[in-house]
Design a protein around this motif. Structure first.
Motif, PDB file in Angstrom:
ATOM      1  N   HIS A  79      -3.284  -3.091  -0.390  1.00  0.00           N
ATOM      2  CA  HIS A  79      -3.688  -2.881  -1.786  1.00  0.00           C
ATOM      3  C   HIS A  79      -2.571  -2.243  -2.605  1.00  0.00           C
ATOM      4  O   HIS A  79      -2.706  -2.067  -3.812  1.00  0.00           O
ATOM      5  N   TYR A 133       0.705   3.719  -2.279  1.00  0.00           N
ATOM      6  CA  TYR A 133      -0.748   3.543  -2.287  1.00  0.00           C
ATOM      7  C   TYR A 133      -1.448   4.801  -1.770  1.00  0.00           C
ATOM      8  O   TYR A 133      -2.398   5.301  -2.381  1.00  0.00           O
ATOM      9  N   ASP A 193     -10.937   2.178  -1.521  1.00  0.00           N
ATOM     10  CA  ASP A 193      -9.650   2.873  -1.520  1.00  0.00           C
ATOM     11  C   ASP A 193      -9.865   4.380  -1.522  1.00  0.00           C
ATOM     12  O   ASP A 193      -9.315   5.102  -0.681  1.00  0.00           O
ATOM     13  N   GLY A 207      -7.266   5.994  -6.637  1.00  0.00           N
ATOM     14  CA  GLY A 207      -7.602   4.753  -5.956  1.00  0.00           C
ATOM     15  C   GLY A 207      -8.404   3.864  -6.885  1.00  0.00           C
ATOM     16  O   GLY A 207      -9.308   4.335  -7.572  1.00  0.00           O
TER      17      GLY A 207
END
Length: 329
Positions: free
Chosen positions: A197, A258, A272, A267
């Motif tokens: 991600h 990330y 996340d 996030g």
């Protein structure tokens, strides 16, 4: 004594060859490095060249190749079932809500056509999915992963059960971990794979529930205001280009930013942010945030495990001529 030694030696040879005989008996063989060394020696180099060419023309293709690997392998194994179109009674997995936002499928066939020109009907679409992901990861600044080949293509789609396998972005962390574990990936590997991600973007459709009618308290307030600017309405048009990048600092680099963002409550998706709050995953988030080499190591390990999950091999399935359709003969 000589006869006894001869008998013992013969028995030893039979025992050594027994696994190979079983492979021939059941038409099953294992994945291996350089599987196409004889049938299509330039296959891996062709895929690498096409991935690079497409990256420089359409940078987001590299992100697509990575997502393809996840969505294909997670549903019944790495067999290119994801790529089948809805035709002749087949319902495409691409039509599933879990596939929302996926794109660049047409360029998979660009790679496949280059392979067909070199070695007709030799290289499977499943291996194209795996190797394009491998080379796409490198284009995104990630690690090079030695992947085995020899996968075969499914002649059916699993559209009806996609949602049973692909985690939803709103799922609980225990549910997500359970689904990853079902394909052989442990907690550490799950945290690493979700690091994908770090690249790409999220459509507002998947974000607005954290912004409206009230802001999710786990979101950094300043970051929430930025996201509202990107997604100004609670009911975004799913066909419009409304999105936010997963990582604003290095949006097209696969790195540990990330995890740094997660520790700052930045996030994008619920899944996340839950990584940074669940006690089972938080220690790995913290370690990956502080050590990019460790992230690369764990990402490589987990991606390799995923790429080898339940493939079709030997005489199972087929080698499609066109990745969109099963062969007609």
């Amino acid at each position: 004594m000589a006869a006894y030694k001869h008998l013992a030696f013969s028995s030893f040879i039979i025992l050594m060859l027994f696994p190979l005989l079983l492979q021939f008996q059941f038409g099953k063989s294992e994945l291996q490095l350089n599987y196409y060394s004889e049938s299509c020696p330039k296959a891996e180099e062709i895929i690498k060249q096409e991935v690079a060419k497409l990256y420089y023309e359409h940078g987001n293709t590299a992100v697509s190749w990575l997502r393809n690997l996840f969505h294909d392998c997670f549903v019944q194994g790495c067999d290119a079932s994801l790529l089948l179109e809805s035709v002749n009674g087949i319902e495409s997995e691409k039509a599933s809500g879990r596939s929302f936002g996926m794109r660049n499928f047409k360029y998979v066939n660009t790679i496949k056509k280059a392979l067909e020109n070199e070695c007709p009907s030799a290289v499977s679409c499943a291996d194209v999915v795996a190797l394009s992901a491998r080379d796409g990861i490198v284009m995104l600044g990630g690690p090079h992963i030695e992947m085995k080949t020899g996968r075969r293509d499914s002649n059916e789609s699993y559209a009806k059960i996609v949602e049973e396998f692909i985690p939803n972005h709103n799922d609980s962390m225990s549910s997500v971990l359970s689904r990853f574990q079902s394909v052989g990936i442990d907690v550490e590997g799950t945290v690493a794979l979700l690091g994908a991600h770090s690249v790409g973007r999220v459509h507002c459709v998947n974000l607005v529930h954290r912004l409206y009618p009230t802001v999710d308290p786990t979101l950094d307030p300043d970051y929430a205001e930025y996201l509202k600017g990107r997604c100004p309405t609670p009911i975004p048009d799913p066909t419009a280009v409304q999105y936010s990048r997963n990582d604003r600092e290095t949006p097209m680099i696969l790195d540990n930013n990330y995890y740094k963002n997660l520790l700052k409550n930045k996030g994008l998706l619920m899944v996340d942010q839950e990584l940074a709050s669940d006690p089972a995953t938080l220690p790995f988030v913290q370690k990956m945030a502080s050590d990019n080499d460790y992230f690369n190591e764990q990402f490589s390990r987990a991606a390799l495990l995923l790429s080898e999950y339940n493939p079709l091999t030997g005489d199972q399935g087929e080698v499609r001529k066109d990745c969109r359709y099963v062969n007609t003969n």
